[in-house]
Design a protein around this motif. Structure first.
Motif, PDB file in Angstrom:
ATOM      1  N   THR A 209       0.837  -1.201   0.000  1.00 42.00           N
ATOM      2  CA  THR A 209       0.000   0.000   0.000  1.00 42.00           C
ATOM      3  C   THR A 209       0.870   1.248   0.000  1.00 42.00           C
ATOM      4  O   THR A 209       0.590   2.220  -0.724  1.00 42.00           O
ATOM      5  CB  THR A 209      -0.930   0.044   1.221  1.00 42.00           C
ATOM      6  OG1 THR A 209      -0.163  -0.286   2.369  1.00 42.00           O
ATOM      7  CG2 THR A 209      -2.083  -0.932   1.077  1.00 42.00           C
ATOM      8  N   ARG A 210       1.931   1.180   0.819  1.00 44.06           N
ATOM      9  CA  ARG A 210       2.782   2.370   0.876  1.00 44.06           C
ATOM     10  C   ARG A 210       3.410   2.649  -0.490  1.00 44.06           C
ATOM     11  O   ARG A 210       3.466   3.795  -0.951  1.00 44.06           O
ATOM     12  CB  ARG A 210       3.887   2.153   1.926  1.00 44.06           C
ATOM     13  CG  ARG A 210       4.514   3.467   2.356  1.00 44.06           C
ATOM     14  CD  ARG A 210       5.519   3.240   3.464  1.00 44.06           C
ATOM     15  NE  ARG A 210       4.881   2.741   4.674  1.00 44.06           N
ATOM     16  CZ  ARG A 210       5.557   2.133   5.642  1.00 44.06           C
ATOM     17  NH1 ARG A 210       6.853   1.945   5.534  1.00 44.06           N
ATOM     18  NH2 ARG A 210       4.941   1.729   6.714  1.00 44.06           N
TER      19      ARG A 210
ATOM     20  N   LYS B  55       2.467  14.308  -8.674  1.00 47.89           N
ATOM     21  CA  LYS B  55       3.479  15.353  -8.752  1.00 47.89           C
ATOM     22  C   LYS B  55       3.934  15.558 -10.198  1.00 47.89           C
ATOM     23  O   LYS B  55       4.137  16.696 -10.692  1.00 47.89           O
ATOM     24  CB  LYS B  55       4.696  14.985  -7.888  1.00 47.89           C
ATOM     25  CG  LYS B  55       4.576  15.479  -6.456  1.00 47.89           C
ATOM     26  CD  LYS B  55       5.832  15.130  -5.679  1.00 47.89           C
ATOM     27  CE  LYS B  55       5.678  15.469  -4.213  1.00 47.89           C
ATOM     28  NZ  LYS B  55       6.741  14.905  -3.426  1.00 47.89           N
ATOM     29  N   LEU B  56       4.071  14.397 -10.904  1.00 52.74           N
ATOM     30  CA  LEU B  56       4.494  14.429 -12.309  1.00 52.74           C
ATOM     31  C   LEU B  56       3.499  15.241 -13.146  1.00 52.74           C
ATOM     32  O   LEU B  56       3.880  16.111 -13.953  1.00 52.74           O
ATOM     33  CB  LEU B  56       4.576  12.987 -12.813  1.00 52.74           C
ATOM     34  CG  LEU B  56       5.441  12.748 -14.042  1.00 52.74           C
ATOM     35  CD1 LEU B  56       6.877  13.104 -13.748  1.00 52.74           C
ATOM     36  CD2 LEU B  56       5.328  11.287 -14.475  1.00 52.74           C
TER      37      LEU B  56
ATOM     38  N   GLU C   8       3.640   5.814  -5.265  1.00 54.05           N
ATOM     39  CA  GLU C   8       3.563   5.870  -6.717  1.00 54.05           C
ATOM     40  C   GLU C   8       2.526   6.888  -7.179  1.00 54.05           C
ATOM     41  O   GLU C   8       2.766   7.717  -8.067  1.00 54.05           O
ATOM     42  CB  GLU C   8       3.204   4.489  -7.284  1.00 54.05           C
ATOM     43  CG  GLU C   8       4.420   3.684  -7.671  1.00 54.05           C
ATOM     44  CD  GLU C   8       4.058   2.278  -8.079  1.00 54.05           C
ATOM     45  OE1 GLU C   8       2.854   2.015  -8.329  1.00 54.05           O
ATOM     46  OE2 GLU C   8       4.970   1.433  -8.118  1.00 54.05           O
ATOM     47  N   ALA C   9       1.339   6.819  -6.472  1.00 54.45           N
ATOM     48  CA  ALA C   9       0.247   7.745  -6.819  1.00 54.45           C
ATOM     49  C   ALA C   9       0.694   9.184  -6.620  1.00 54.45           C
ATOM     50  O   ALA C   9       0.479  10.059  -7.482  1.00 54.45           O
ATOM     51  CB  ALA C   9      -0.985   7.441  -5.965  1.00 54.45           C
TER      52      ALA C   9
END
Lengths: 205, 254
Positions: free
Chosen positions: A139-140, A151-152, A145-146
């Motif tokens: 989950t972390r 941010k991307l 990743e999310a």
């Protein structure tokens, strides 16, 4: 019996008397030696002297009766009790030992059982921990990743905005530069709208 | 003996009056050395057994072991010959055994009187046995007790003859029981005294006599050992035969 040799080397002769008178004889302190047995004792061979029978029988009856009573009432029950107690005690001890053995065996069995269940439990806990940790990490990782992709996206948007702004600035500069270049070349300042339209046309093509 | 004088081997069997109780009804009564020894034996046995078991310890000491061994010796004797049922006679058999045994052993001590060397005493003991057998047999089995004298599986024409033989053998039991013990003790003590007398007589004749006296001395030593064996054996035989006769009273069928 002390034998006193007489002066001639033979024995003092103290003839045994008839049993009836015998109560007084043993005090002579000498030796009992007899002339041939037949003469001395004749009918008086003590075990066959019927005169002594009644008293012997009576005393035997009393003594043996007393012995029987003492044995059957006191001494033998006493010994029997001791033997019985010992027998019981030994049986008890054996029983106790058997019980303790069974107990220790049961204790060992339960110990082994506890050990096995503890091992199982530990195994379970380990698996569980491993699973939860893995899930947590997963989950972390996903969250990170999310976050990163978000941010991307913003960064890309910012880049686009900056690019657009920069392009707008470039347009202004181009207009100014075109106006200035025209001024230098022809010495008159063209109309800003015309310059802007010309720049637009040039940059679009 | 050639000299006509020997040490009197019979004197040890003399009954000596200690307290004369007169002659009520024409029967001479007296408290004699024999009676004193009988009571001494009873007291010795009783005090030994009670003293030995005074501790009632779980792990027996020497004396207690001795008391227990004597108990178990007689108990196993009774059980093996008369069965568990015979244990009701155990006190009687034990009393007889211990009385005869101690009387025989006490008689082995020099200067003592051997109670069992008197026929009337052994006969009295045998009478106790045989009367117990007869009375218990009739009380327990009634006339069935007489079946003891009728062997089974004998042809009818032989039966009267067999019954006579059985009756005679039954009646001879107390006689053999008492005579065996009496004769053994009497003969053994006389033999010991005679050989001991030889020692004294031979050593009185000088050096050669003293040397020669070692022969009867060796004989007396051997006889003494034998007499100790006989003393025990006769007590044992008396007790075993008592058990066998009592077994007849318990189980009269052949």
């Amino acid at each position: 019996m002390s034998e006193n040799p007489g002066p001639s080397g033979t024995f003092v002769i103290a003839q045994a008397e008839t049993p009836a008178a015998h109560g007084a004889t043993p005090s002579h302190g000498g030796v009992e030696i007899q002339v041939p047995p037949g003469e001395a004792h004749g009918a008086g061979f003590p075990p066959f002297d019927a005169q002594t029978f009644p008293s012997q029988l009576i005393w035997l009856a009393i003594a043996f009766g007393a012995l029987y009573l003492l044995m059957s009432r006191v001494a033998l029950p006493r010994i029997a009790t001791i033997l019985e107690e010992r027998h019981d005690r030994v049986a008890d001890d054996l029983e106790e030992a058997g019980k303790l053995k069974a107990e220790s065996e049961a204790a060992q069995a339960s110990y082994e059982q506890a050990l096995a269940s503890a091992r199982n439990k530990a195994h379970g806990i380990a698996t569980e921990t491993r699973d939860t940790l893995a899930a947590e990490a997963e989950t972390r990782r996903k969250a990170v990743e999310a976050e990163l992709s978000a941010k991307l996206v913003t960064a890309e948007a910012q880049i686009t905005a900056t690019k657009t702004a920069a392009m707008a600035n470039v347009h202004g500069i181009a207009v100014d530069a075109a106006g200035a270049i025209v001024h230098q070349l022809i010495g008159s300042t063209p109309a800003p709208q015309a310059v802007e339209a010309a720049v637009d046309q040039a940059t679009k093509s | 003996m050639a000299s006509g004088s020997v040490i009197d081997p019979i004197h040890q069997f003399q009954i000596i009056k200690i307290v004369d109780l007169g002659a009520p009804g024409g029967v001479q009564l007296a408290f004699t050395n024999s009676a004193a020894f009988m009571f001494g034996i009873v007291a010795l046995v009783f005090f030994f057994l009670t003293f030995a078991t005074r501790g009632r310890t779980l792990v027996p000491g020497r004396l207690q072991s001795l008391a227990e061994v004597s108990y178990e010796f007689v108990a196993s004797m009774v059980r093996s010959t008369a069965g568990n049922e015979g244990m009701k006679f155990f006190p009687l058999v034990f009393s007889l055994f211990i009385f005869v045994l101690v009387a025989n052993f006490v008689g082995m001590i020099p200067y003592t009187f051997t109670v069992t060397s008197h026929l009337v005493v052994t006969a009295g003991l045998a009478l106790v046995v045989i009367l117990t057998v007869i009375i218990y047999g009739f009380v327990r089995h009634g006339t069935h007790f007489l079946g003891l004298f009728v062997p089974s599986g004998v042809p009818a024409f032989l039966l009267p003859f067999m019954v006579v033989i059985e009756v005679i053998s039954f009646l001879s039991r107390p006689i053999s029981l008492s005579l065996r013990l009496f004769a053994n003790m009497l003969a053994g003590h006389i033999a010991m005294k005679v050989f001991a007398g030889f020692i004294v007589m031979m050593s009185a004749t000088g050096v050669a006599g003293i040397l020669g006296a070692t022969l009867p001395l060796a004989m007396v030593v051997a006889l003494t050992a034998l007499e100790f064996l006989v003393a025990f054996l006769q007590a044992y035989v008396f007790a075993v035969l008592t058990c066998i006769y009592l077994n007849d009273a318990l189980h009269p069928g052949h």
